[in-house]
Design a protein around this motif. Structure first.
Motif, PDB file in Angstrom:
ATOM      1  N   ARG A  81       0.727  -1.189   0.284  1.00 42.79           N
ATOM      2  CA  ARG A  81       0.017  -0.095   0.141  1.00 42.79           C
ATOM      3  C   ARG A  81       0.743   1.240  -0.078  1.00 42.79           C
ATOM      4  NH1 ARG A  81      -0.620  -2.515   4.680  1.00 42.79           N
ATOM      5  NH2 ARG A  81       0.414  -1.751   6.626  1.00 42.79           N
ATOM      6  N   ASP A  82       2.254   1.335   0.487  1.00 46.04           N
ATOM      7  CA  ASP A  82       2.899   2.381   0.283  1.00 46.04           C
ATOM      8  C   ASP A  82       3.962   2.394  -0.793  1.00 46.04           C
ATOM      9  OD1 ASP A  82       2.078   3.088   2.841  1.00 46.04           O
ATOM     10  OD2 ASP A  82       3.542   2.296   4.118  1.00 46.04           O
ATOM     11  N   ARG A  83       3.685   1.408  -1.840  1.00 41.62           N
ATOM     12  CA  ARG A  83       4.445   1.523  -3.216  1.00 41.62           C
ATOM     13  C   ARG A  83       3.603   1.214  -4.389  1.00 41.62           C
ATOM     14  NH1 ARG A  83       7.479  -4.457  -3.072  1.00 41.62           N
ATOM     15  NH2 ARG A  83       8.013  -3.501  -5.260  1.00 41.62           N
ATOM     16  N   LEU A  84       2.523   1.813  -4.259  1.00 39.95           N
ATOM     17  CA  LEU A  84       1.491   1.644  -5.205  1.00 39.95           C
ATOM     18  C   LEU A  84       2.048   1.810  -6.638  1.00 39.95           C
ATOM     19  CD1 LEU A  84      -1.879   3.009  -3.618  1.00 39.95           C
ATOM     20  CD2 LEU A  84      -1.054   0.392  -4.110  1.00 39.95           C
ATOM     21  N   GLY A  85       2.966   2.564  -6.751  1.00 37.15           N
ATOM     22  CA  GLY A  85       3.786   2.861  -8.078  1.00 37.15           C
ATOM     23  C   GLY A  85       4.097   1.456  -8.851  1.00 37.15           C
ATOM     24  N   ASP A  86       4.471   0.438  -7.904  1.00 39.09           N
ATOM     25  CA  ASP A  86       4.670  -0.841  -8.461  1.00 39.09           C
ATOM     26  C   ASP A  86       3.606  -1.637  -8.712  1.00 39.09           C
ATOM     27  OD1 ASP A  86       7.613  -0.122  -8.416  1.00 39.09           O
ATOM     28  OD2 ASP A  86       7.599  -0.955  -6.294  1.00 39.09           O
ATOM     29  N   LEU A  87       2.279  -1.315  -8.431  1.00 40.13           N
ATOM     30  CA  LEU A  87       1.134  -2.185  -8.202  1.00 40.13           C
ATOM     31  C   LEU A  87       0.845  -2.647  -9.697  1.00 40.13           C
ATOM     32  CD1 LEU A  87      -1.308  -3.525  -6.800  1.00 40.13           C
ATOM     33  CD2 LEU A  87      -2.466  -1.373  -7.619  1.00 40.13           C
ATOM     34  N   GLU A  88       0.844  -1.866 -10.549  1.00 37.85           N
ATOM     35  CA  GLU A  88       0.440  -2.380 -12.160  1.00 37.85           C
ATOM     36  C   GLU A  88       1.541  -3.182 -12.655  1.00 37.85           C
ATOM     37  OE1 GLU A  88      -0.430  -0.054 -16.598  1.00 37.85           O
ATOM     38  OE2 GLU A  88      -0.375   0.933 -14.702  1.00 37.85           O
ATOM     39  N   SER A 110      -8.742  -0.349 -16.840  1.00 37.59           N
ATOM     40  CA  SER A 110      -8.526   0.821 -16.035  1.00 37.59           C
ATOM     41  C   SER A 110      -9.432   0.936 -14.729  1.00 37.59           C
ATOM     42  CB  SER A 110      -8.886   2.120 -16.731  1.00 37.59           C
ATOM     43  OG  SER A 110     -10.070   2.311 -17.135  1.00 37.59           O
ATOM     44  N   GLU A 111     -10.845   0.593 -14.832  1.00 36.93           N
ATOM     45  CA  GLU A 111     -11.511   0.326 -13.770  1.00 36.93           C
ATOM     46  C   GLU A 111     -11.133  -0.829 -12.647  1.00 36.93           C
ATOM     47  OE1 GLU A 111     -13.673   1.922 -17.345  1.00 36.93           O
ATOM     48  OE2 GLU A 111     -12.704  -0.255 -16.761  1.00 36.93           O
ATOM     49  N   ALA A 112     -10.575  -1.975 -13.105  1.00 35.51           N
ATOM     50  CA  ALA A 112     -10.401  -2.819 -12.257  1.00 35.51           C
ATOM     51  C   ALA A 112      -9.013  -2.376 -11.438  1.00 35.51           C
ATOM     52  CB  ALA A 112      -9.816  -4.225 -12.928  1.00 35.51           C
ATOM     53  N   PHE A 113      -8.114  -1.616 -12.255  1.00 38.52           N
ATOM     54  CA  PHE A 113      -6.772  -1.001 -11.638  1.00 38.52           C
ATOM     55  C   PHE A 113      -7.108  -0.142 -10.462  1.00 38.52           C
ATOM     56  CE2 PHE A 113      -3.645  -2.346 -15.022  1.00 38.52           C
ATOM     57  CZ  PHE A 113      -2.889  -2.933 -14.100  1.00 38.52           C
ATOM     58  N   LYS A 122      -9.588  -9.744 -20.773  1.00 37.02           N
ATOM     59  CA  LYS A 122      -9.361  -8.694 -19.884  1.00 37.02           C
ATOM     60  C   LYS A 122      -9.765  -8.828 -18.396  1.00 37.02           C
ATOM     61  CE  LYS A 122      -9.395  -4.464 -21.693  1.00 37.02           C
ATOM     62  NZ  LYS A 122     -10.108  -3.203 -22.292  1.00 37.02           N
ATOM     63  N   ILE A 123      -9.169  -8.520 -17.530  1.00 39.04           N
ATOM     64  CA  ILE A 123      -9.878  -8.550 -16.276  1.00 39.04           C
ATOM     65  C   ILE A 123     -10.720  -7.221 -15.871  1.00 39.04           C
ATOM     66  CG2 ILE A 123      -9.012  -8.529 -13.571  1.00 39.04           C
ATOM     67  CD1 ILE A 123      -6.781 -10.547 -14.258  1.00 39.04           C
TER      68      ILE A 123
END
Length: 440
Positions: free
Chosen positions: A313-320, A343-346, A376-377
């Motif tokens: 949660r503190d590194r959401l830049g890596d989430l995708e 994009s909605e799922a993200f 697509k998810i």
């Protein structure tokens, strides 16, 4: 292999050395037991050919001390006075095998081949067991998070040394993955990386699993075992969730770290270990030290290089990037053609708090790929987990109005009356009544 010949007869030493070198092994020889023990303390020896009757001492006595110094080494006893009794005694004290004097080159070749095969199988078994026990998410060791990049930088600098490393952070943040990466970047990468999951075993079983035991040491010990410390000889021993260790094993681990010595269960003679230790914990170990649940001296012995991994949660830049890596892996394994996440799922994933961190992300994406009916998810593929558990996250990309409305709804849900909710919120009941009407 590196082979050391220990025999007080010069001709035998010379003959065996030449035979070993002709077989492609690195050979050395010494005439006495003390000379042999000195060699073991200065360099790694894979096999020792040890005469049973040396001029100054008994080979059986040297055998025990040699195994204590180098437990992963195979010792083959040699004697012209072969008997079943001496063979049994040598094997009981830890010898790998027995050769008559004189022995033929073929006999020597066969026993060395058995040693190589056995050691290869032991390393393979240790590696496979370690992988099964690790249960860690597969992540790429790249990041957009400054905190995670700092952790990687420290870890990879420390990898070049034998310093003990303590990895801290919530469950699922990638501590096991980073520990293996440190091993792979170290000078020990040709030896085993062995994982011990501390919470998975009882105190008695963990002690045996870690240090090994002799036959008959306890009920059910029908054979002897060398334990994970010996399996990791020359490599890395990874102790996962070390905060769950009992006081007794904490004491034994402290000795291993300080003196490089340990004893198998049911044995009194100490053994020497050449291992690099990496430990991990999701507990606050300093708090455990203050409460008396974790030894202070052990904490500081482990805390040579301390690295804290940030939660997802503190590194959401890596989430995708992490989610897409797992999507590609799962799609390939399941032979499905899911190649993107909407994009909605993200957005739903970014609103989620991820208490299980990267491990949970991996499971969520894997489940979504399996259940997805398209390429697509979609948010509906995440509904049971993400949507039902998502909430406004402070610091996330949400407006003040969204934060306020979410907070008001929660306070109202947890209050018995409108007046009680207004008191908690610090506003008058009339104002809260008007806000509640807008929310409905």
């Amino acid at each position: 292999m590196r082979v050391l010949v220990v025999d007080d007869e010069q001709n035998i030493r010379r003959t065996l050395t030449l035979a070993l070198e002709s077989m492609g092994h690195e050979a050395a020889s010494v005439p006495t037991g003390p000379d042999a023990l000195k060699e073991l303390k200065t360099r790694r020896i894979d096999v020792m050919l040890l005469d049973l009757k040396l001029s100054q001492e008994s080979g059986l006595d040297i055998l025990e001390e040699a195994i204590r110094i180098s437990p992963a080494m195979a010792v083959v006893m040699m004697t012209a006075f072969a008997s079943i009794e001496t063979a049994v005694e040598a094997m009981r004290r830890g010898a790998f095998d027995y050769l008559p004097k004189p022995s033929t080159p073929e006999q020597l070749r066969q026993v060395l081949a058995r040693i190589q095969k056995t050691r290869k199988l032991e390393r393979r078994v240790a590696e496979l067991e370690s992988r099964l026990n690790a249960e860690t998410p597969e992540i790429e060791l790249t990041t957009h998070s400054p905190a995670m990049q700092k952790a990687f930088d420290i870890a990879f600098k420390a990898a070049q040394t034998d310093a003990t490393i303590l990895l801290l952070g919530e469950s699922g943040t990638g501590k096991s993955v980073l520990a293996r990466a440190v091993h792979q970047r170290s000078s020990r990468n040709n030896a085993a990386f062995v994982t011990v999951s501390c919470p998975s075993l009882t105190r008695e079983l963990l002690q045996s699993e870690l240090f090994g035991h002799v036959k008959g040491a306890f009920t059910g010990a029908v054979t002897e075992t060398w334990g994970r410390v010996t399996a990791a000889e020359g490599g890395t021993l990874f102790l996962d969730e070390i905060g769950d260790l009992s006081g007794e094993i904490q004491s034994k681990l402290l000795r291993l770290l300080q003196e490089r010595e340990y004893e198998r269960v049911g044995e009194t003679k100490p053994r020497y270990a050449d291992v690099r230790v990496i430990a991990a914990s999701n507990h606050d170990l300093l708090k455990a030290v203050s409460s008396g649940n974790f030894r202070e001296d052990l904490f500081y012995r482990l805390n040579v290089i301390s690295i804290t991994l940030p939660p997802l949660r503190d590194r959401l830049g890596d989430l995708e990037r992490l989610a897409m890596a797992q999507l590609r892996s799962t799609s390939q394994q399941c032979d499905k053609h899911v190649d993107s996440i909407s994009s909605e799922a993200f957005e739903a994933m970014k609103r989620y708090n991820w208490p299980g961190n990267i491990r949970e992300l991996r499971n969520v994406v894997e489940r979504a790929v399996i259940l997805s009916s398209g390429d697509k998810i979609l948010p509906s593929d995440l509904a049971e987990i993400i949507e039902t558990n998502s909430e406004i996250r402070l610091g996330g990309k949400v407006t003040l109005e969204e934060v306020e409305n979410t907070h008001i709804r929660k306070v109202l849900a947890n209050s018995k009356t409108l007046e009680e909710a207004a008191t908690v919120l610090g506003i008058d009941a009339a104002t809260l009544y008007r806000k509640r009407k807008k929310l409905s």
